[in-house]
Design an enzyme around this catalytic site. Structure first.
Site, mmCIF file in Angstrom:
data_model
loop_
_atom_site.group_PDB
_atom_site.id
_atom_site.type_symbol
_atom_site.label_atom_id
_atom_site.label_comp_id
_atom_site.label_asym_id
_atom_site.label_seq_id
_atom_site.Cartn_x
_atom_site.Cartn_y
_atom_site.Cartn_z
ATOM 1 N N GLU A 57 -5.228 -8.599 1.045
ATOM 2 C CA GLU A 57 -5.870 -8.260 2.325
ATOM 3 C C GLU A 57 -7.361 -7.993 2.114
ATOM 4 O OE1 GLU A 57 -4.302 -5.042 4.724
ATOM 5 O OE2 GLU A 57 -2.259 -5.642 4.246
ATOM 6 N N GLU B 261 0.795 -1.224 0.000
ATOM 7 C CA GLU B 261 0.000 0.000 0.000
ATOM 8 C C GLU B 261 0.834 1.283 0.000
ATOM 9 O OE1 GLU B 261 -2.925 -0.031 3.053
ATOM 10 O OE2 GLU B 261 -3.897 -1.820 2.293
HETATM 11 O O1 IDE Z 1 -6.487 -1.588 8.934
HETATM 12 C C1 IDE Z 1 -6.373 -2.946 8.679
HETATM 13 C C2 IDE Z 1 -5.181 -3.209 7.769
HETATM 14 C C3 IDE Z 1 -3.833 -2.901 8.415
HETATM 15 O O2 IDE Z 1 -3.719 -3.568 9.650
HETATM 16 C C4 IDE Z 1 -2.736 -3.349 7.439
HETATM 17 O O3 IDE Z 1 -1.439 -3.277 7.985
HETATM 18 C C5 IDE Z 1 -2.759 -2.468 6.196
HETATM 19 O O4 IDE Z 1 -2.129 -3.095 5.094
HETATM 20 C C6 IDE Z 1 -4.160 -2.030 5.867
HETATM 21 N N1 IDE Z 1 -4.505 -1.194 4.896
HETATM 22 C C7 IDE Z 1 -5.823 -0.955 5.042
HETATM 23 C C8 IDE Z 1 -6.582 0.015 4.221
HETATM 24 N N2 IDE Z 1 -6.059 1.332 4.436
HETATM 25 C C9 IDE Z 1 -6.025 1.963 5.663
HETATM 26 C C10 IDE Z 1 -6.776 3.088 5.884
HETATM 27 C C11 IDE Z 1 -6.713 3.729 7.098
HETATM 28 C C12 IDE Z 1 -5.901 3.265 8.108
HETATM 29 C C13 IDE Z 1 -5.137 2.128 7.890
HETATM 30 C C14 IDE Z 1 -5.190 1.484 6.660
HETATM 31 C C15 IDE Z 1 -6.309 -1.668 6.077
HETATM 32 N N3 IDE Z 1 -5.270 -2.351 6.568
#
Ligand code: IDE
Length: 447
Positions: free
Chosen positions: A352, A167
């Site tokens: 994911e 990401e």
């Molecule tokens: O938030 C859940 C997971 C996170 O734990 C992972 O490390 C990461 O790859 C991940 N990306 C997202 C989508 N983007 C996002 C948006 C706001 C806060 C954190 C992640 C969700 N997640």
């Protein structure tokens, strides 16, 4: 609802995690400091002052975790490597104990018949590099290339599937534009240059991996989601197009040889990244798959808010997760069909997908998380529908195997199929994990 016969026989069924979120042992065996250690230790950045110091103690418990993973029937597992464990200063001196840990980790996975998918960068940049400017400094691209070469040379006899970055949108914008992730900067122009350097380092790492062994599979993981206009007014439609570029095509377009999206950078020319001769060709180095992380869609309206002149509109729901993210499974189908149509990756993996809900551990060690089970079921149905239409999705990695350190939310937000009692470090398979296990075993014909 689900027809498992639609999924190809060699489909990869697994879960995903990341080093800083589960390993702990933050100051053990020579690990260096990362930007997330620094960000977590800075008061106010992370809920309840949580950090990844201990997390799930996976550094010491990986053998029991992989034994459980095998019992649950999964054939694949996506993990990340901690750069500061390998190179405590980001470059130069190699920490042998760090490499030896990942030797043990990969060997244990393979002993349990689980195929590793390794992410080289999941946000934990060595702090020593941040002190030299971090991803805003183009030199970090070379540091990442050196790091990738060390890891691939050490693990490449056993690891055959690589994800360069997790990401870049989060690392770039949340970390350097919004300031809500490490390193906590708030400069949109810097975030755009960081995005460019992350993409450039991806292209360099692809070439390193392919030089090591051209049979290895390599890709990048992007967070993708539909950007829906709040109305059919030209202003809202144009705002949604800019948001789509801001989240999705700013990465997809250059990765697939189309350069940066003009719909965005014609709007913010002063914020466009500095691109050197040859950069776009390196970024567009051919890859074997695209990793798609999907959680939600966005609804976008025109706004006077600079620099993008768009703003979010609360989705109608009616379902929302504990993160207040709308539950919108159709968005995953929309993303997959769009990516297939516009970019045609050879393969796609859902690297994911998952949800946080308020989990309660019962007296007898159960977690009745029907909402999470239903969330995953409906998103797998979207994957099934896309596959039925010819989209080459060859794997699904639920986020996450274990409850873990959820970045700025700390340990409050639980995403795991397996509940972690942090007071005891005991693991408890949630109802969703039991359901997923049964589904995977049926899909793999092991029932
Ligand atoms: O938030 C859940 C997971 C996170 O734990 C992972 O490390 C990461 O790859 C991940 N990306 C997202 C989508 N983007 C996002 C948006 C706001 C806060 C954190 C992640 C969700 N997640």
């Amino acid at each position: 609802m689900l027809d498992l016969n639609v999924f190809p026989p060699n489909f990869r069924w697994g879960t995903a995690t990341a080093a800083y979120q589960i390993e702990g042992a933050a100051h053990e065996d020579g690990r260096g400091i990362s930007i997330w250690d620094v960000f977590s230790y800075t008061p106010g950045n992370v809920k309840k002052g949580d950090s990844g110091d201990v997390a799930c103690d996976h550094y010491h418990r990986y053998a029991e975790d992989f034994k459980l993973m095998k019992e649950l029937g999964m054939n694949s597992y996506r993990l990340s490597i901690s750069w500061p464990r390998i190179l405590p200063k980001g470059r130069g001196e190699i920490n042998e104990k760090g490499l030896a840990f990942y030797d043990r980790l990969i060997d244990e996975l393979l002993k349990n018949g689980i195929e590793p998918y390794v992410t080289l960068y999941h946000w934990d940049l060595p702090q020593a590099l941040q002190q030299l400017g971090g991803w805003a400094n183009r030199d970090t691209v070379d540091a990442f290339e050196e790091y990738a070469r060390i890891v691939v040379n050490r693990l490449g006899d056993r690891v055959k599937n690589w994800i360069t970055h997790n990401e870049p949108w989060c690392a770039a914008f949340l970390g350097h534009g919004a300031g809500v992730h490490a390193p906590g900067l708030k400069d949109v122009g810097v975030s755009m240059q960081v995005a460019h350097h992350l993409l450039l380092s991806h292209g360099k790492a692809v070439r390193v991996i392919k030089e090591h062994d051209s049979s290895h599979k390599v890709g990048i993981t992007l967070i993708l989601g539909p950007s829906h206009a709040a109305s059919d007014s030209p202003e809202d439609v144009a705002a949604a197009a800019r948001h789509d570029a801001f989240l999705n095509t700013i990465y997809l377009d250059p990765l697939y040889g189309k350069g940066y999206p003009r719909v965005l950078f014609d709007h913010i020319p002063a914020l466009a990244p500095k691109v050197q001769e040859g950069d776009l060709e390196i970024i567009a180095t051919e890859t074997d798959f695209l990793g798609v992380n999907y959680y939600q869609r966005s609804i976008v309206k025109h706004s006077e808010q600079l620099p993008f002149n768009f703003d979010g509109v609360r989705p109608p729901g009616p379902e929302f997760t504990f993160f207040d993210w709308e539950v919108y499974p159709k968005g995953l189908y929309e993303v997959l069909t769009r990516v297939h149509q516009d970019y045609a990756p050879k393969e796609i993996f859902i690297t994911e997908n998952g949800a946080t809900f308020e989990d309660t551990l019962t007296e007898d060690g159960q977690v009745h998380d029907e909402q999470r089970r239903f969330y995953i079921e409906r998103h797998l149905k979207s994957v099934q529908d896309a596959i039925s239409e010819g989209v080459p999705v060859n794997g699904y990695f639920a986020w996450s195997f274990l409850d873990n350190f959820e970045w700025a939310e700390g340990f409050e937000k639980r995403f795991g199929l397996v509940y972690v009692d942090y007071a005891t470090q005991n693991r408890h398979v949630k109802d969703s994990g039991k359901w997923y296990s049964k589904l995977v075993k049926e899909a793999l014909g092991a029932v």
